[in-house]
Motif scaffolding. Structure first.
Motif, PDB file in Angstrom:
ATOM      1  N   ASP A  49      -7.010  -0.034  -6.299  1.00  0.00           N
ATOM      2  CA  ASP A  49      -6.351   1.266  -6.230  1.00  0.00           C
ATOM      3  C   ASP A  49      -5.703   1.598  -7.569  1.00  0.00           C
ATOM      4  O   ASP A  49      -5.262   0.706  -8.301  1.00  0.00           O
TER       5      ASP A  49
ATOM      6  N   TYR B 107      -6.268   5.837  -3.549  1.00  0.00           N
ATOM      7  CA  TYR B 107      -6.738   4.776  -2.660  1.00  0.00           C
ATOM      8  C   TYR B 107      -8.267   4.783  -2.680  1.00  0.00           C
ATOM      9  O   TYR B 107      -8.914   5.659  -2.122  1.00  0.00           O
TER      10      TYR B 107
ATOM     11  N   CYS C  93       0.824  -1.215   0.000  1.00  0.00           N
ATOM     12  CA  CYS C  93       0.000   0.000   0.000  1.00  0.00           C
ATOM     13  C   CYS C  93       0.857   1.264   0.000  1.00  0.00           C
ATOM     14  O   CYS C  93       0.345   2.356   0.262  1.00  0.00           O
TER      15      CYS C  93
END
Length: 534
Positions: A191, A182, A173
């Motif tokens: 994403d 996001y 992430c």
């Protein structure tokens, strides 16, 4: 919040508002508002449902904004939260990320600020209950990108903040060098990641557009799934005409009364706040008046005679400095004159003794401007003096007339030397070059015969003077018909014999060396009128 939204709609008037009613059940309050507007000259319609809920004991109002449109949403279209002014009320999503239309710049923050904000943002990005998308930009996009209030929040970060934020995120992430969108978990979208820079603005717009269109198919959050008004909006057709109630007139009166009551409460709240602010302002002004009175008493106690004596001494010092400045200017002009003569001597390389002797002699003195003009007409063959003698004659009565005549004589000789040098090259078929492109370049490069500073030469007047017909006519003087068939032309170029103090005399000239091989002298006298003079 409900009353402020109603007040804002009445002030704007570019959309309609329907109050669907409110309820109060054991300390918990609920209110529903419906907004509608048309756009694109009636090509599409928008329906928006805003449901507000407050639970006793909590410190905030929870809300849900549902919107429907007769065309597919795109990121370039106006966000409903922005249209109804929801972000102006300081609203935030249920994940506490503020709703803001512009980009939030986070560049140049201190290390402590980066650590604190990065930890909070990292927790929000990993939260499973997050309903707002977050776009992080570490490289500028090719086109401007803004947030979509209530759905996409944009953060513009530098590389230090990116590295700090990555310390609070799992490996998969992390924020790359470029951009990352996001998506909220409830939207069930992957994403969007783009590396490198600059970031493609079209790709970002496409990702946000897909997010907006997917949001229309996102299931309701659990806390709103059983709310009748919200469920009816999601399941029904928002653009269908409402069914007429048997007591429509009574319902309208009741709704109007409720709206008026809500408005009255809002006005009362505003008035109370104004009274509080006015009281604080009155106390502040009273304090300032007391301070000013004390200061006045202190100033009154100062000896006025002492201040006058100080003022007289300062005036004497200012006069001394002015006289010293004038003497320094005279010495500077003399040095520039000698420098021009010596430069001509070095170029010609003959008759050096005569030239040096001429340089050591003081400049020619003329008892009046009339004799100066007569001498220039007789000796400076490349000048065509068409100036009227009266304006220059007025300057003879000024205390600084002798200094102005010396500077005017040096200016005329400089113009004649420039015209001779330029026309000789043009007659020989040669390019004069940048040093002889104009009088200003001639003086700035210190060419032989240049006796004045380039700082006092201006090749044109300001745009205010040039575009004003009255001021332009005041600077139009006689020329040879070969230069202008009308016999008159605009003289914007000038030389300042005195830069600031009135009458600030000027010498206006017109360079026609490319045509007749002549430099015209159209005016010699006090400063001509400007937009600041009567």
């Amino acid at each position: 919040m409900r009353s402020r939204l109603i007040t804002r709609q009445r002030q704007r008037g570019d959309y309609t508002l329907t109050d669907l009613g409110s309820s109060d059940d054991g300390g918990s309050r609920r209110a529903d508002l419906k907004f509608a507007w048309t756009g694109g000259e009636g090509r599409y319609s928008v329906q928006v449902l805003l449901s507000l809920c407050y639970h006793a004991g909590e410190d905030r109002v929870t809300w849900l904004l549902a919107a429907a449109c007769t065309r597919p949403w795109r990121s370039c279209h106006e966000a409903p939260a922005h249209r109804i002014g929801l972000e102006e009320l300081g609203a935030s999503g249920n994940d506490e990320i503020p709703i803001e239309a512009p980009v939030l710049a986070m560049r140049g923050w201190s290390r402590e600020e980066c650590d604190r904000v990065a930890e909070l943002l990292g927790e929000a990005l990993m939260a499973s209950w997050r309903t707002s998308a977050v776009l992080l930009l570490t490289e500028p996009p090719t086109v401007p990108v803004e947030g979509w209030p209530g759905l996409v929040n944009v953060f513009d970060v530098d590389d230090r903040f990116r590295r700090t934020l990555n310390q609070h995120l799992p490996l998969g992430c992390v924020v790359p060098l470029g951009a990352r969108l996001y998506a909220a978990p409830c939207d069930q979208l992957p994403d969007f990641v783009e590396t490198g820079g600059p970031v493609s603005g079209e790709a970002l717009e496409g990702a946000i557009t897909r997010l907006i269109q997917t949001r229309g198919r996102t299931p309701l959050p659990e806390e709103w799934a059983d709310v009748p008004s919200v469920r009816a909006f999601y399941d029904g057709d928002p653009f269908a005409s409402p069914k007429r109630e048997p007591d429509a007139e009574l319902a309208a009166k009741l709704g109007r009364a409720q709206r008026e009551l809500a408005e009255a409460r809002g006005v009362l709240t505003i008035l109370r706040k104004k009274v509080k602010i006015a009281t604080a302002e009155r106390d502040r002004q009273a304090g300032e008046v007391k301070v000013l009175r004390d200061r006045l008493a202190e100033l009154t106690a100062v000896d006025v005679g002492c201040l006058r004596a100080q003022l007289a001494r300062l005036q004497e010092e200012a006069d001394d400095y002015a006289r010293a400045f004038e003497e320094t200017e005279a010495e500077r002009d003399e040095l520039r004159r000698v420098n021009g003569l010596l430069a001509g001597t070095l170029v010609r390389c003959h008759g050096a003794d005569d030239e040096v002797a001429a340089a050591e002699r003081p400049p020619a003195e003329f008892p009046s401007f009339a004799e100066l003009i007569a001498s220039a007409t007789a000796t400076l063959t490349r000048l065509a003096i068409t100036a009227e003698p009266a304006p220059a004659a007025i300057l003879d009565h000024h205390p600084k007339a002798a200094a102005w005549r010396r500077k005017a004589w040096d200016a005329l000789r400089t113009l004649d030397a420039y015209a001779c040098a330029r026309t000789s090259l043009l007659d020989a078929g040669q390019d004069p070059g940048p040093e002889l492109s104009d009088v200003l370049a001639f003086a700035r490069t210190g060419q032989p015969g240049s006796l004045i500073s380039a700082n006092i030469i201006a090749l044109a007047e300001s745009d205010t003077v040039t575009t004003n017909e009255r001021l332009r006519q005041a600077r139009t003087f006689r020329v040879d018909p070969r230069t202008n068939p009308a016999g008159r032309d605009y003289f914007g170029a000038h030389i300042a014999l005195e830069r600031f103090k009135s009458p600030a005399p000027r010498l206006h000239f017109l360079d026609d060396t490319d045509g007749t091989g002549t430099v015209y002298i159209g005016y010699l006298g006090a400063h001509l009128p400007t937009s600041k003079t009567n």
